[in-house]
Design an enzyme around this catalytic site. Structure first.
Site, PDB file in Angstrom:
ATOM      1  N   LYS A 129       0.833  -1.210   0.000  1.00 34.57           N
ATOM      2  CA  LYS A 129       0.000   0.000   0.000  1.00 34.57           C
ATOM      3  C   LYS A 129       0.858   1.247   0.000  1.00 34.57           C
ATOM      4  CE  LYS A 129      -4.410  -1.726   1.619  1.00 34.57           C
ATOM      5  NZ  LYS A 129      -5.527  -1.628   2.547  1.00 34.57           N
ATOM      6  N   LYS A 209      -3.428 -11.618  -7.583  1.00 35.73           N
ATOM      7  CA  LYS A 209      -4.710 -11.968  -6.946  1.00 35.73           C
ATOM      8  C   LYS A 209      -5.786 -10.963  -7.357  1.00 35.73           C
ATOM      9  CE  LYS A 209      -5.193  -9.308  -2.911  1.00 35.73           C
ATOM     10  NZ  LYS A 209      -5.928  -9.060  -1.743  1.00 35.73           N
ATOM     11  N   LYS A 212      -9.487  -5.093  -5.958  1.00 36.07           N
ATOM     12  CA  LYS A 212     -10.115  -3.909  -6.548  1.00 36.07           C
ATOM     13  C   LYS A 212      -9.069  -2.919  -7.078  1.00 36.07           C
ATOM     14  CE  LYS A 212     -11.504  -2.712  -1.874  1.00 36.07           C
ATOM     15  NZ  LYS A 212     -11.978  -3.930  -1.237  1.00 36.07           N
TER      16      LYS A 212
HETATM   17  P1  ADP Z   1      -8.997  -5.998  -1.987  1.00 38.03           P
HETATM   18  O1  ADP Z   1      -7.706  -6.781  -2.103  1.00 38.03           O
HETATM   19  O2  ADP Z   1      -9.808  -6.086  -3.222  1.00 38.03           O
HETATM   20  O3  ADP Z   1      -8.739  -4.569  -1.524  1.00 38.03           O
HETATM   21  P2  ADP Z   1      -9.841  -6.456   0.738  1.00 38.03           P
HETATM   22  O4  ADP Z   1      -8.401  -6.284   1.189  1.00 38.03           O
HETATM   23  O5  ADP Z   1     -10.821  -5.389   1.102  1.00 38.03           O
HETATM   24  O6  ADP Z   1      -9.842  -6.707  -0.837  1.00 38.03           O
HETATM   25  O7  ADP Z   1     -10.334  -7.856   1.305  1.00 38.03           O
HETATM   26  C1  ADP Z   1     -11.508  -8.115   2.030  1.00 38.03           C
HETATM   27  C2  ADP Z   1     -11.566  -9.612   2.337  1.00 38.03           C
HETATM   28  O8  ADP Z   1     -11.601 -10.365   1.125  1.00 38.03           O
HETATM   29  C3  ADP Z   1     -10.350 -10.138   3.125  1.00 38.03           C
HETATM   30  O9  ADP Z   1     -10.779 -11.161   4.010  1.00 38.03           O
HETATM   31  C4  ADP Z   1      -9.469 -10.707   2.056  1.00 38.03           C
HETATM   32  O10 ADP Z   1      -8.582 -11.695   2.534  1.00 38.03           O
HETATM   33  C5  ADP Z   1     -10.492 -11.283   1.075  1.00 38.03           C
HETATM   34  N1  ADP Z   1      -9.963 -11.277  -0.291  1.00 38.03           N
HETATM   35  C6  ADP Z   1      -9.635 -10.181  -1.016  1.00 38.03           C
HETATM   36  N2  ADP Z   1      -9.167 -10.528  -2.238  1.00 38.03           N
HETATM   37  C7  ADP Z   1      -9.202 -11.889  -2.271  1.00 38.03           C
HETATM   38  C8  ADP Z   1      -8.855 -12.864  -3.263  1.00 38.03           C
HETATM   39  N3  ADP Z   1      -8.395 -12.495  -4.451  1.00 38.03           N
HETATM   40  N4  ADP Z   1      -9.022 -14.163  -2.972  1.00 38.03           N
HETATM   41  C9  ADP Z   1      -9.526 -14.545  -1.761  1.00 38.03           C
HETATM   42  N5  ADP Z   1      -9.857 -13.683  -0.781  1.00 38.03           N
HETATM   43  C10 ADP Z   1      -9.709 -12.369  -1.022  1.00 38.03           C
END
Ligand code: ADP
Ligand code: TRP
Length: 345
Positions: A129, A209, A212
């Site tokens: 980040k 992965k 967003k």
């Molecule tokens: P992002 O990476 O899109 O910003 P967040 O960090 O807000 O997503 O993640 C919210 C939840 O979703 C967390 O528990 C995170 O581990 C899960 N998560 C996010 N991306 C993935 C992914 N690609 N595969 C599995 N779990 C995910």
């Protein structure tokens, strides 16, 4: 019991049930990674009678990067609507907003005093980040995992369902928990991560992965036509270029998604037909699209219905806040007393 031993043995709270705590930031619409790694797994935990589930919209975490304060409140309501539409039944789960329970930030400050700087410096999400937000690397972003530890420990939660990328934060929460308990006496049970069968969904580009920030997602609210379009250009097994080429489902992202959405008998067929070359990627993607939209259509419709009823969603969050504050207040009395804060007594 879900855990082999009673995780609350010897702790002050007379809780008999395992408390589950998890949260997500109210940043935009959820994607399939959030759904398969977190939300769907949260819902699975609801029906179990030895579990007390709490889910939190972590708006205080969301302010650690640039954000728009005007739209944050509506994003909080939208997030709650999506949780409920995704299956979080407010009758069975406590759903609340982090900033409405000020004990989270209070506990985070106290926990910061037992958190080693070196541990925070090792956090990969902080490094990622800070690379993404070079113009605003603030102390809140650095201490983000301490607030996350507070979210969990405040409720003496023992089970924390998250995706793979949060496991490092959870390890730190466990370390903070041990440090606190050994310095001040047993206050918190050690929380354990609970991973879904799909803890790391890859993005449609097949490179990183699904996230967003990477523009490689299928949104939970994407209409079927858009899902179809996105899947058409999604990355598959690079060695399978045309119909007839034998494929390798074990390395194909489309197959991973089939594993999450298609029934077992269908999976066996896809596996065999892909390996023999008989099933082309185009047809495989079409059947995946059918399975994904069959599951997501009702969630999308219900989310839109609930977003049109913000008062209902707000009432759910009021009730959630009241219950969360009750638990949080009791933990904090204990914490302050053990730490010698205030005038004692
Ligand atoms: P992002 O990476 O899109 O910003 P967040 O960090 O807000 O997503 O993640 C919210 C939840 O979703 C967390 O528990 C995170 O581990 C899960 N998560 C996010 N991306 C993935 C992914 N690609 N595969 C599995 N779990 C995910
Ligand atoms: N850090 C988590 C994420 O980015 C969100 C979160 C905050 C969380 N507090 C939590 C997850 C407590 C589980 C438990 O996804």
């Amino acid at each position: 019991m879900l855990l082999a031993q009673d995780p609350h043995k010897g702790y002050p709270d007379a809780m008999k049930r395992n408390r589950v705590l998890s949260g997500m930031q109210p940043t935009g619409d959820l994607h399939l990674g959030n759904y398969l790694g977190a939300l769907k797994q949260w819902v699975v935990l609801l029906g179990k009678e030895d579990i007390d589930p709490l889910f939190c919209i972590v708006d205080a975490h969301a302010i650690t990067v640039e954000y728009d304060q005007k739209s944050l409140p509506s994003r909080v309501i939208d997030a709650a609507a999506t949780y409920i539409a995704g299956g979080l039944d407010p009758e069975k789960a406590t759903i609340f907003v982090q900033s409405e329970v000020p004990e989270h930030t209070e506990l985070a400050w106290y926990l910061a005093s037992v958190t080693p700087m070196g541990d925070l410096q090792r956090m990969t999400q902080f490094k990622e980040k800070s690379d993404q937000h070079k113009q605003n690397i603030n102390a809140g972003l650095f201490t983000y995992p301490v607030l996350m530890a507070a979210d969990i420990l405040l409720y003496r939660a023992t089970i924390v369902p998250v995706g793979n990328d949060q496991v490092q934060h959870l390890e730190l929460a466990r370390e903070i928990c041990r440090k606190f308990n050994s310095r001040f006496g047993k206050v918190f049970p050690e929380p354990q991560p609970r991973l879904s069968k799909t803890p790391r969904i890859m993005g449609l580009d097949g490179k990183s992965k699904m996230s967003k920030s990477k523009n490689n997602t299928i949104g939970l609210l994407d209409p079927p036509k858009l899902i179809e379009k996105k899947l058409r250009s999604a990355f598959t097994d690079p060695e399978k270029l045309r119909l007839g080429d034998p494929g390798h489902p074990e390395i194909c992202n489309i197959y991973t998604l089939h594993e999450a959405f298609s029934p077992p008998e269908e999976l066996l067929k896809i596996d065999a037909a892909c390996r023999s070359g008989e099933l082309g990627c185009g047809d495989c993607k079409k059947s995946l699209c059918g399975a994904v939209t069959a599951e997501l259509d009702p969630i999308r419709e219900r989310t839109l219905e609930l977003r049109a009823k913000p008062q209902y969603v707000s009432d759910v969050l009021d009730a959630g806040r009241d219950r969360a504050r009750e638990i949080a207040g009791s933990t904090m009395n204990d914490v302050r007393r053990k730490m010698g804060l205030g005038r004692g007594g």
